[in-house]
Design an enzyme around this catalytic site. Structure first.
Site, short mmCIF file in Angstrom:
data_model
loop_
_atom_site.label_atom_id
_atom_site.label_comp_id
_atom_site.label_asym_id
_atom_site.label_seq_id
_atom_site.Cartn_x
_atom_site.Cartn_y
_atom_site.Cartn_z
N ASN A 78 0.82 -1.16 0.09
CA ASN A 78 0.02 0.07 -0.24
C ASN A 78 1.11 1.30 0.03
OD1 ASN A 78 -1.93 2.11 0.39
ND2 ASN A 78 -2.54 1.17 2.54
N ASN A 128 5.72 6.00 -10.85
CA ASN A 128 4.66 5.80 -11.86
C ASN A 128 3.24 5.80 -11.39
OD1 ASN A 128 3.29 5.19 -14.71
ND2 ASN A 128 3.17 3.31 -13.36
N SER A 180 1.92 15.65 -14.93
CA SER A 180 0.88 15.58 -15.78
C SER A 180 0.82 17.06 -16.27
CB SER A 180 -0.42 15.25 -15.10
OG SER A 180 -1.63 15.81 -15.91
N TYR A 202 -6.16 16.35 -7.77
CA TYR A 202 -5.38 15.69 -8.96
C TYR A 202 -4.36 16.72 -9.30
CZ TYR A 202 -3.74 13.47 -13.06
OH TYR A 202 -2.92 12.86 -14.00
N SER A 245 -1.75 17.51 -6.79
CA SER A 245 -0.79 16.46 -6.30
C SER A 245 0.20 16.52 -7.50
CB SER A 245 -1.54 15.22 -6.17
OG SER A 245 -1.94 14.58 -7.44
N LYS A 246 -0.19 16.80 -8.78
CA LYS A 246 0.56 16.62 -9.80
C LYS A 246 1.60 17.96 -9.88
CE LYS A 246 -0.09 12.47 -11.28
NZ LYS A 246 0.84 11.50 -11.15
#
Length: 243
Positions: free
Chosen positions: A51, A78, A130, A143, A146-147
């Protein structure tokens, strides 16, 4: 055989990009340790599942990979999750999962592996950020945050550890045709095939990326051909802006 004699750790190895990356590295001579919630369907030299929201697991992962493989030259952070919806719908659980997998896990793995690589004379780390971490799109605040964090971490580490022979770079995809993308459409009530077709029409080159088209860039960043690249954020978007 760019990676003959090299050893690599890949997180998110059971996903669309991850499984493609594992196969590509092994086909070019690398010995690979894979990690996911369940990676046993993936052919690899070592399976280190667990995890990524468990800090102790992440802290120990590079050392375990080194022990299993007899070395550790390459790390690919990744693994990732996508949390959708505006900020008012984001739950504490959404926050914990997104930041745990997308930010804290790569941070802990980098922190643990850099001393190991330095002792061995260097290495390469490829993070997955991203395009949305560079130019935010709508209704994905967790998201996007975080990226963006991974993009900044990559730039910082690329500068701070280049003198140790450790290159840290990131690939920044836009949409990729993976099972995660398709299951996300299905969960929201869309026909995945029709949704992919619509996305393809929005990309100047004519289609969203295949996993192979992202992996090709990841392999380049890990290879000696990218030996002068440190802290780079490489967009792989088919010409499509974030909209």
């Amino acid at each position: 055989m760019r990676f003959e004699g090299k050893t690599a750790l890949i997180t998110g190895a059971a996903g669309g990009i991850g499984s493609t990356l594992v196969a590509a590295l092994r086909s070019e001579g690398a010995r690979v340790a894979v990690s996911d919630r369940d990676s046993h369907a993936i052919e690899a030299e070592a399976h280190l599942d667990g995890n990524l929201c468990d800090g102790a697991f992440c802290d120990a992962l590079p050392g375990r990979a080194l022990e299993e493989l007899g070395g550790l030259d390459l790390v690919f952070n990744n693994a990732g999750v996508i949390t959708r919806g505006d900020v008012t719908t984001a739950t504490n659980a959404d926050w914990d999962l997104t930041m745990g997998v997308n930010v804290e896990a790569p941070f802990r793995i980098c922190r643990a592996v850099i001393p190991l690589m330095a002792e061995r004379g260097g290495g390469a780390i490829v993070n997955t950020s991203s395009c949305w971490g560079l130019r935010p799109g709508p209704y994905h605040p967790l998201y996007v945050m975080s990226k963006a964090a991974i993009a900044s971490l990559t730039q910082c580490l690329g500068r701070d550890h280049a003198h140790q022979g450790i290159r840290v770079n990131a690939v920044c995809p836009n949409e990729v045709d993976t099972p995660m993308l398709r299951s996300g459409f299905a969960a929201r009530g869309f026909d995945p095939e029709k949704a992919i077709e619509d996305l393809n029409a929005s990309v100047p080159v004519g289609h969203i990326a295949s996993p192979e088209e992202i992996v090709d860039v990841m392999l380049f960043l890990a290879s000696d051909a990218a030996r002068y690249m440190c802290g780079a954020l490489v967009e792989v978007n088919g010409g499509k802006p974030v909209i």
